[in-house]
Design a protein around this motif. Structure first.
Motif, PDB file in Angstrom:
ATOM      1  N   VAL A  59      14.679  54.692 -10.712  1.00  0.00           N
ATOM      2  CA  VAL A  59      15.882  54.031 -11.227  1.00  0.00           C
ATOM      3  C   VAL A  59      15.666  52.520 -11.236  1.00  0.00           C
ATOM      4  N   LEU A  60      14.936  52.021 -10.243  1.00  0.00           N
ATOM      5  CA  LEU A  60      14.715  50.591 -10.094  1.00  0.00           C
ATOM      6  C   LEU A  60      13.324  50.144 -10.532  1.00  0.00           C
ATOM      7  N   VAL A  61      12.330  50.982 -10.341  1.00  0.00           N
ATOM      8  CA  VAL A  61      10.961  50.634 -10.713  1.00  0.00           C
ATOM      9  C   VAL A  61      10.409  51.788 -11.552  1.00  0.00           C
ATOM     10  N   LEU A  62      10.525  51.641 -12.856  1.00  0.00           N
ATOM     11  CA  LEU A  62      10.119  52.693 -13.780  1.00  0.00           C
ATOM     12  C   LEU A  62       8.815  52.290 -14.449  1.00  0.00           C
ATOM     13  N   ASN A  63       7.765  53.064 -14.211  1.00  0.00           N
ATOM     14  CA  ASN A  63       6.455  52.787 -14.779  1.00  0.00           C
ATOM     15  C   ASN A  63       6.068  53.851 -15.803  1.00  0.00           C
ATOM     16  N   ASP A  64       5.219  53.472 -16.722  1.00  0.00           N
ATOM     17  CA  ASP A  64       4.607  54.467 -17.600  1.00  0.00           C
ATOM     18  C   ASP A  64       3.758  55.410 -16.736  1.00  0.00           C
ATOM     19  N   PRO A  65       3.676  56.697 -17.081  1.00  0.00           N
ATOM     20  CA  PRO A  65       2.920  57.635 -16.241  1.00  0.00           C
ATOM     21  C   PRO A  65       1.404  57.560 -16.389  1.00  0.00           C
ATOM     22  N   ILE A  66       0.883  56.556 -17.066  1.00  0.00           N
ATOM     23  CA  ILE A  66      -0.543  56.494 -17.358  1.00  0.00           C
ATOM     24  C   ILE A  66      -1.410  56.519 -16.101  1.00  0.00           C
ATOM     25  N   THR A  67      -0.931  55.968 -14.996  1.00  0.00           N
ATOM     26  CA  THR A  67      -1.706  55.978 -13.746  1.00  0.00           C
ATOM     27  C   THR A  67      -1.199  57.022 -12.750  1.00  0.00           C
ATOM     28  N   GLY A  68      -0.252  57.845 -13.157  1.00  0.00           N
ATOM     29  CA  GLY A  68       0.198  58.954 -12.317  1.00  0.00           C
ATOM     30  C   GLY A  68       0.852  58.547 -11.020  1.00  0.00           C
ATOM     31  N   GLN A  69       1.678  57.513 -11.037  1.00  0.00           N
ATOM     32  CA  GLN A  69       2.226  56.983  -9.787  1.00  0.00           C
ATOM     33  C   GLN A  69       3.698  57.320  -9.537  1.00  0.00           C
ATOM     34  N   GLY A  70       4.386  57.948 -10.481  1.00  0.00           N
ATOM     35  CA  GLY A  70       5.823  58.126 -10.368  1.00  0.00           C
ATOM     36  C   GLY A  70       6.273  58.866  -9.123  1.00  0.00           C
ATOM     37  N   SER A  71       5.742  60.065  -8.897  1.00  0.00           N
ATOM     38  CA  SER A  71       6.151  60.838  -7.725  1.00  0.00           C
ATOM     39  C   SER A  71       5.655  60.198  -6.432  1.00  0.00           C
ATOM     40  N   ASN A  72       4.496  59.542  -6.495  1.00  0.00           N
ATOM     41  CA  ASN A  72       4.000  58.821  -5.329  1.00  0.00           C
ATOM     42  C   ASN A  72       4.955  57.681  -4.959  1.00  0.00           C
ATOM     43  N   ASN A  73       5.381  56.920  -5.972  1.00  0.00           N
ATOM     44  CA  ASN A  73       6.354  55.854  -5.724  1.00  0.00           C
ATOM     45  C   ASN A  73       7.628  56.397  -5.098  1.00  0.00           C
ATOM     46  N   ALA A  74       8.096  57.540  -5.604  1.00  0.00           N
ATOM     47  CA  ALA A  74       9.326  58.127  -5.083  1.00  0.00           C
ATOM     48  C   ALA A  74       9.201  58.430  -3.596  1.00  0.00           C
ATOM     49  N   ALA A  75       8.110  59.077  -3.204  1.00  0.00           N
ATOM     50  CA  ALA A  75       7.912  59.428  -1.805  1.00  0.00           C
ATOM     51  C   ALA A  75       7.792  58.189  -0.921  1.00  0.00           C
ATOM     52  N   LYS A  76       7.142  57.157  -1.430  1.00  0.00           N
ATOM     53  CA  LYS A  76       6.974  55.936  -0.651  1.00  0.00           C
ATOM     54  C   LYS A  76       8.280  55.158  -0.554  1.00  0.00           C
ATOM     55  N   CYS A  77       9.083  55.215  -1.621  1.00  0.00           N
ATOM     56  CA  CYS A  77      10.418  54.613  -1.565  1.00  0.00           C
ATOM     57  C   CYS A  77      11.268  55.318  -0.510  1.00  0.00           C
ATOM     58  N   VAL A  78      11.197  56.643  -0.468  1.00  0.00           N
ATOM     59  CA  VAL A  78      11.944  57.406   0.531  1.00  0.00           C
ATOM     60  C   VAL A  78      11.558  56.970   1.940  1.00  0.00           C
ATOM     61  N   LYS A  79      10.275  56.800   2.177  1.00  0.00           N
ATOM     62  CA  LYS A  79       9.824  56.384   3.507  1.00  0.00           C
ATOM     63  C   LYS A  79      10.451  55.051   3.902  1.00  0.00           C
ATOM     64  N   VAL A  80      10.435  54.081   2.986  1.00  0.00           N
ATOM     65  CA  VAL A  80      11.014  52.760   3.271  1.00  0.00           C
ATOM     66  C   VAL A  80      12.523  52.864   3.498  1.00  0.00           C
ATOM     67  N   TYR A  81      13.217  53.582   2.611  1.00  0.00           N
ATOM     68  CA  TYR A  81      14.669  53.675   2.714  1.00  0.00           C
ATOM     69  C   TYR A  81      15.094  54.428   3.974  1.00  0.00           C
ATOM     70  N   LEU A  82      14.414  55.525   4.283  1.00  0.00           N
ATOM     71  CA  LEU A  82      14.774  56.295   5.462  1.00  0.00           C
ATOM     72  C   LEU A  82      14.609  55.462   6.725  1.00  0.00           C
ATOM     73  N   ASP A  83      13.499  54.749   6.822  1.00  0.00           N
ATOM     74  CA  ASP A  83      13.288  53.883   7.991  1.00  0.00           C
ATOM     75  C   ASP A  83      14.364  52.804   8.070  1.00  0.00           C
ATOM     76  N   ALA A  84      14.717  52.218   6.920  1.00  0.00           N
ATOM     77  CA  ALA A  84      15.710  51.142   6.919  1.00  0.00           C
ATOM     78  C   ALA A  84      17.093  51.654   7.321  1.00  0.00           C
ATOM     79  N   ILE A  85      17.435  52.843   6.872  1.00  0.00           N
ATOM     80  CA  ILE A  85      18.734  53.432   7.237  1.00  0.00           C
ATOM     81  C   ILE A  85      18.792  53.698   8.735  1.00  0.00           C
ATOM     82  N   LEU A  86      17.719  54.249   9.276  1.00  0.00           N
ATOM     83  CA  LEU A  86      17.692  54.550  10.705  1.00  0.00           C
ATOM     84  C   LEU A  86      17.756  53.272  11.540  1.00  0.00           C
TER      85      LEU A  86
END
Length: 410
Positions: free
Chosen positions: A293-320
């Protein structure tokens, strides 16, 4: 118990929702489609994932397909022309395997797991009015889907957005019948300069192990012919034709392709965009965007789902870490900046591949063909693109980088 609502039940929303449940939060997840709808629908992405991101899933018991999903063991990158002449050709194993699980399998299974762990799943098309209600009843609302009017909640960040239009027409094709590689399974990337790219890797879908082909077609170029296609059979025929014409070195593996299913195809365009993280509702309440929603990349380097999981890690830690304090706009912005500290490098990596390759990148790629240790370093950068800086983007640093490997192997 703090109440959190997540709008969007994709890779990011479900991953974060399950993580929050594990930490004792009251979580509501809103999806515009049921699990049955997702399972019976069209493919949504290519979703290749690598070691770091898979590790974040594994921490929460979300890697349910390890025994069945074929591994992505390495990277093979080539660049050449339609006459078959190659300018770049290198390959390397990665330090850990990647994998790709069809989201038509993954999301329904995670939705079931979310509910079994005590989460509340609501199936509805949530617009601004519905989000107002959730914001009134929740301590925090996160938006993990940018479809429809939701995307307009988050202002485009002009300073961080390099492009204002799609750079590629993208086609996905899920197939059986691809001839296996003789060395190791790989993320295969082939570049035909000025024409487009071919990306392929093994995956798991409804019908078992398969291959995914992503054709990245420069808009208006000779590969950009997807308006001609109206049926699944025509989609497969055109994909095969384009591979034979523009990536002839890949053609021998693609001689016996057949679709996994009629829904195993997708054509679309993406405008790479970075947006500001805080959305303001008409009431004045604030919501926080996440992942693409905030960082949308073309899928040419295959990073979309990786970004999602890494965003979750940052957000979950910040919420806790935030404890019982209010999730105000300052906290939202600070949390996103923690994520952007990583995501900016993915964006730079991806955007570089949407433009003509700069000389230093070609120089590094050529050196990869001569130095296996250098090739391994670049291959593993798909797991963590932050490791590409500064040498991937600076000619002087690229020379130093190449030389460091030459000295190390002398």
């Amino acid at each position: 118990m703090r109440k959190i609502t997540i709008i969007g039940a994709g890779q990011a929303g479900l991953h974060l929702g399950i993580g929050l449940l594990a930490k004792g939060f009251d979580v509501t997840l809103v999806s515009n489609r049921s699990a049955a709808d997702i399972a019976a629908g069209k493919v949504m992405s290519s979703q290749s994932m690598y070691d770091m991101a898979i590790g974040y899933e594994r921490e929460l018991g979300l890697t349910l397909w390890d025994e069945h999903c074929p591994p992505i063991e390495g990277v093979h990158m080539r660049a050449g022309t339609r006459d078959g002449a190659t300018m770049v050709d290198w390959r390397s194993r990665m330090r850990a395997n990647g994998q790709s699980v069809d989201q038509r399998i993954k999301m329904p299974a995670w939705m079931d797991l979310f509910q079994r762990k005590g989460g509340r799943l609501v199936v509805e098309e949530a617009g601004i009015a519905e989000i107002e209600g959730y914001a009134e009843r929740s301590d925090l609302v996160l938006v993990a889907t940018g479809k429809g009017e939701l995307g307009r909640l988050f202002e485009r960040d002009a300073e961080r957005s390099v492009f204002d239009h799609p750079m590629r027409t993208i086609s996905l094709t899920y197939v059986h019948g691809m001839k296996p590689r003789e060395d190791f399974s790989a993320l295969n990337i082939s570049i035909n300069p000025g024409i487009g790219e071919y990306v392929n890797f093994p995956a798991l879908t409804h019908t078992g192990p398969c291959d995914i082909i992503n054709l990245e077609c420069i808009e208006g170029g000779p590969m950009d012919r997807w308006s001609e296609v109206s049926t699944p059979a025509e989609h497969l025929a055109l994909a095969t034709e384009l591979i034979h014409e523009f990536f002839p070195w890949e053609a021998p593996r693609c001689a016996q392709l057949r679709l996994t299913d009629d829904n195993g195809i997708l054509v679309g365009r993406v405008t790479p965009t970075v947006r500001k993280p805080v959305g303001t509702l008409p009431s004045g309440r604030r919501v926080l965007g996440m992942a693409d929603v905030l960082v949308l990349n073309d899928p040419i380097t295959g990073q979309g789902s990786n970004n999602a999981a890494k965003c979750v890690k940052v957000y979950l830690d910040a919420i806790l870490e935030h404890g019982a304090r209010t999730f105000d706009a300052d906290w939202m912005s600070e949390t996103f900046e923690r994520y952007w500290d990583y995501a900016q490098w993915v964006t730079r990596f991806t955007n570089t591949h949407l433009l003509p390759p700069p000389p230093q990148v070609l120089k590094v790629f050529a050196a990869c063909g001569e130095n296996p240790r250098l090739a391994a370093r670049v291959a593993n950068a798909f797991d963590d693109p932050k490791g590409l800086a500064p040498w991937y983007y600076d000619p002087v640093e690229a020379d130093r980088f190449i030389e460091s490997f030459a000295v190390a192997t002398a």
